[in-house]
Every structure is written in C-alpha cells, then in structure tokens.
Design a protein around this motif. Structure first.
Motif, PDB file in Angstrom:
ATOM      1  N   LEU A  62       0.908  -1.268   0.146  1.00 42.55           N
ATOM      2  CA  LEU A  62       0.235  -0.571  -0.063  1.00 42.55           C
ATOM      3  C   LEU A  62       1.042   1.071  -0.231  1.00 42.55           C
ATOM      4  CD1 LEU A  62      -3.154   0.705   0.505  1.00 42.55           C
ATOM      5  CD2 LEU A  62      -2.829   1.280   2.535  1.00 42.55           C
ATOM      6  N   MET A  63       0.861   2.443  -0.344  1.00 38.58           N
ATOM      7  CA  MET A  63       1.515   3.639  -0.551  1.00 38.58           C
ATOM      8  C   MET A  63       0.086   4.890  -0.603  1.00 38.58           C
ATOM      9  SD  MET A  63       3.215   5.195  -3.813  1.00 38.58           S
ATOM     10  CE  MET A  63       4.202   4.474  -3.448  1.00 38.58           C
ATOM     11  N   GLU A  64       0.182   5.141   1.045  1.00 36.09           N
ATOM     12  CA  GLU A  64      -0.308   6.124   0.496  1.00 36.09           C
ATOM     13  C   GLU A  64       0.094   8.177  -0.089  1.00 36.09           C
ATOM     14  OE1 GLU A  64      -2.432   4.333   5.650  1.00 36.09           O
ATOM     15  OE2 GLU A  64      -0.687   6.511   5.317  1.00 36.09           O
ATOM     16  N   LEU A  65      -0.942   8.738   0.264  1.00 33.29           N
ATOM     17  CA  LEU A  65      -0.320  10.057  -0.767  1.00 33.29           C
ATOM     18  C   LEU A  65      -0.816  11.119   0.824  1.00 33.29           C
ATOM     19  CD1 LEU A  65       0.601  12.788  -2.215  1.00 33.29           C
ATOM     20  CD2 LEU A  65      -1.778  12.112  -3.337  1.00 33.29           C
ATOM     21  N   TRP A  66       0.125  11.863   1.808  1.00 34.30           N
ATOM     22  CA  TRP A  66      -0.135  13.017   2.107  1.00 34.30           C
ATOM     23  C   TRP A  66       0.032  13.960   2.180  1.00 34.30           C
ATOM     24  CZ3 TRP A  66      -2.249  11.452   7.196  1.00 34.30           C
ATOM     25  CH2 TRP A  66      -2.576  10.142   7.645  1.00 34.30           C
ATOM     26  N   ALA A  67      -0.604  14.993   2.692  1.00 39.39           N
ATOM     27  CA  ALA A  67      -0.336  16.652   1.931  1.00 39.39           C
ATOM     28  C   ALA A  67      -0.069  17.245   3.048  1.00 39.39           C
ATOM     29  CB  ALA A  67      -1.021  17.600   1.116  1.00 39.39           C
ATOM     30  N   LEU A  68       0.656  18.839   3.120  1.00 36.21           N
ATOM     31  CA  LEU A  68       0.917  19.315   4.226  1.00 36.21           C
ATOM     32  C   LEU A  68      -0.202  20.419   4.228  1.00 36.21           C
ATOM     33  CD1 LEU A  68       2.645  19.090   6.824  1.00 36.21           C
ATOM     34  CD2 LEU A  68       4.415  20.803   5.234  1.00 36.21           C
ATOM     35  N   HIS A  75      -4.010  12.747   5.827  1.00 35.97           N
ATOM     36  CA  HIS A  75      -4.427  11.777   4.471  1.00 35.97           C
ATOM     37  C   HIS A  75      -5.129  12.413   3.595  1.00 35.97           C
ATOM     38  CE1 HIS A  75      -5.533   8.411   2.913  1.00 35.97           C
ATOM     39  NE2 HIS A  75      -4.761   7.532   3.006  1.00 35.97           N
ATOM     40  N   ILE A  76      -4.695  11.985   2.225  1.00 41.59           N
ATOM     41  CA  ILE A  76      -5.421  12.496   0.615  1.00 41.59           C
ATOM     42  C   ILE A  76      -5.838  11.192   0.032  1.00 41.59           C
ATOM     43  CG2 ILE A  76      -5.182  13.410  -1.854  1.00 41.59           C
ATOM     44  CD1 ILE A  76      -4.676  15.414   0.867  1.00 41.59           C
ATOM     45  N   PHE A 217       2.328  10.552  10.137  1.00 43.46           N
ATOM     46  CA  PHE A 217       0.894  11.080   9.616  1.00 43.46           C
ATOM     47  C   PHE A 217      -0.178   9.590  10.113  1.00 43.46           C
ATOM     48  CE2 PHE A 217       5.210  10.434   7.265  1.00 43.46           C
ATOM     49  CZ  PHE A 217       5.291  11.675   6.218  1.00 43.46           C
ATOM     50  N   PRO A 218      -0.458  10.555  11.415  1.00 42.16           N
ATOM     51  CA  PRO A 218      -1.232   9.099  11.735  1.00 42.16           C
ATOM     52  C   PRO A 218      -2.318   8.370  11.289  1.00 42.16           C
ATOM     53  CG  PRO A 218      -1.813  11.727  11.950  1.00 42.16           C
ATOM     54  CD  PRO A 218      -0.568  11.637  11.700  1.00 42.16           C
TER      55      PRO A 218
END
Length: 223
Positions: A62-68, A75-76, A217-218
């Motif tokens: 799995l790959m998660e995309l996160w944005a600041l 989490h996106i 990244f909670p």
C-alpha cells in the motif's frame, strides 16, 4: 521506488522518445486535477499543495499520499502497489532485488519510461552510503523508480493511472517538495521486529527511525 532487473518490454508499454515533462502535463494535468483536487479540498489542503509525502508499506503493498497543511499532514488517498520484489529489510547491493527502506527524495521525473511514467528515487542516499562504508560494502545498485505498469523488480509498480497522478503532482509542485518513506510494515499499530539474526546491526535502528517518522502521519487522520 535497487538494480533494476531487465524485463522485456511489452509493445504497449513503450513510449515515443523525446517526450518532455511539459508534454506529460499537457496530456494529463487537467485529468489529474479533476481526480485529485476534490480529495485535497475534502482534506482542507490547498490545491496544488506545497508539499506531499508518499508512504509505502512493503507488507501490505500500500502507498499512502499525504499533503502538508497549516495544521500538519493530511491523508489524501491510498494507492495499491501492484508489484515489488524482495522481502523485509533494506537494499544492500546491486542485484539483490530488494526495495530500499528509509526516507528518499525524487531525483528525476522520467516522461519516457518503458513503464508509462516513472519517478527516480535518490537511492543510495547519504544514509545508505554511510552504512555501506561502515559494513565494507560496495556496488550498492541504483535506478530505483516508482513507475506505472504492473511488473517490477526492485522498484514499485503502481499502475498507469496512479503513476500519472503522482508524476503530474510532483511536476506541478516541484520534485524537491516530494518525500518518499518506505517501511517494511506499518509501525503505527504494529510493533518493531528484528529483521533476522544475520542482518546488519544498524537495520533495527533504521526501522526505529522509520517508526518515529511515521508518527507524522497518524492513522486517525485517514479518511
């Protein structure tokens, strides 16, 4: 996303030579924006974002995309890693078919990849080189990519649609604003474990550092 094992190219995967990053943006940027912008707005993150992070888990692919955002990392979206090789543990040498572990940057956007589109990681990074020198290792390998398609050896294949989204996003915000964290498992809810008795002594410390980084990244922020 290792020395890349040569795999014969399928005709449909080959690209015309000479395509530029701007060409890719012209082809896919509008489509990608239509897909991704609502997700960023839902997460209360400006589009385009100023910084993103990809978090890839080896065990679950799995790959998660996160944005600041101003309030921290949001989490996106999740992507399925369709193919990767190797097992738990970092990449140590050319040809071991291991996906590296640790935090990396995007070194290059390749619009002419044989696997649709690809983004090259800066493996070996400074940490990898330091540990190799300490161990007396050389020939660390390289050419580690996150790319389209569904086959890979030592890289991370995420399919063409996902590759379009992440490639365009990286091109829009600048590849220096994209970080990639690759971890053997999700230490946000799973305990640290030793890799194996014959693994280098520093690997457990690397995994502890990855676990600490994952706290940015909670799980509670995944929507």
């Amino acid at each position: 996303m290792l020395g890349l094992l040569f795999i014969p190219l399928l005709p449909a995967m080959a690209q015309e030579p000479g395509r530029t990053v701007d060409d890719v943006l012209a082809l896919y940027a509008d489509k990608v924006q239509r897909r991704l912008q609502p997700r960023f707005l839902f997460a209360d993150v400006d589009w385009p974002p100023r910084q993103v992070s990809l978090v890839a888990f080896k065990d679950t692919r799995l790959m998660e995309l996160w944005a600041l955002s101003d309030s921290g990392w949001q989490h996106i979206k999740d992507y399925r890693v369709r193919a990767m090789s190797g097992r738990k543990g970092p990449k140590l040498k050319e040809g071991d078919r291991q996906v590296p572990e640790g935090e990396y940057r995007i070194e290059l956007l390749n619009p002419n990849s044989a696997y649709h589109l690809s983004m090259k990681l800066d493996y070996p990074n400074e940490f990898d080189r330091q540990q190799a020198q300490q161990d007396g290792r050389s020939n660390l390998g390289g050419d580690i990519f996150i790319h389209g398609g569904g086959v890979s050896s030592g890289c991370l294949a995420i399919g063409n649609t996902a590759a379009e989204e992440l490639f365009v996003l990286a091109a829009m915000i600048g590849q220096d604003n994209v970080s990639v964290l690759i971890t053997p498992r999700d230490y946000r809810f799973r305990p640290l474990q030793s890799v194996s008795p014959d693994a280098p002594a520093w690997v457990d410390d690397l995994h502890a550092k990855i676990a600490d980084r994952l706290r940015l990244f909670p799980l509670a922020d995944k929507r």
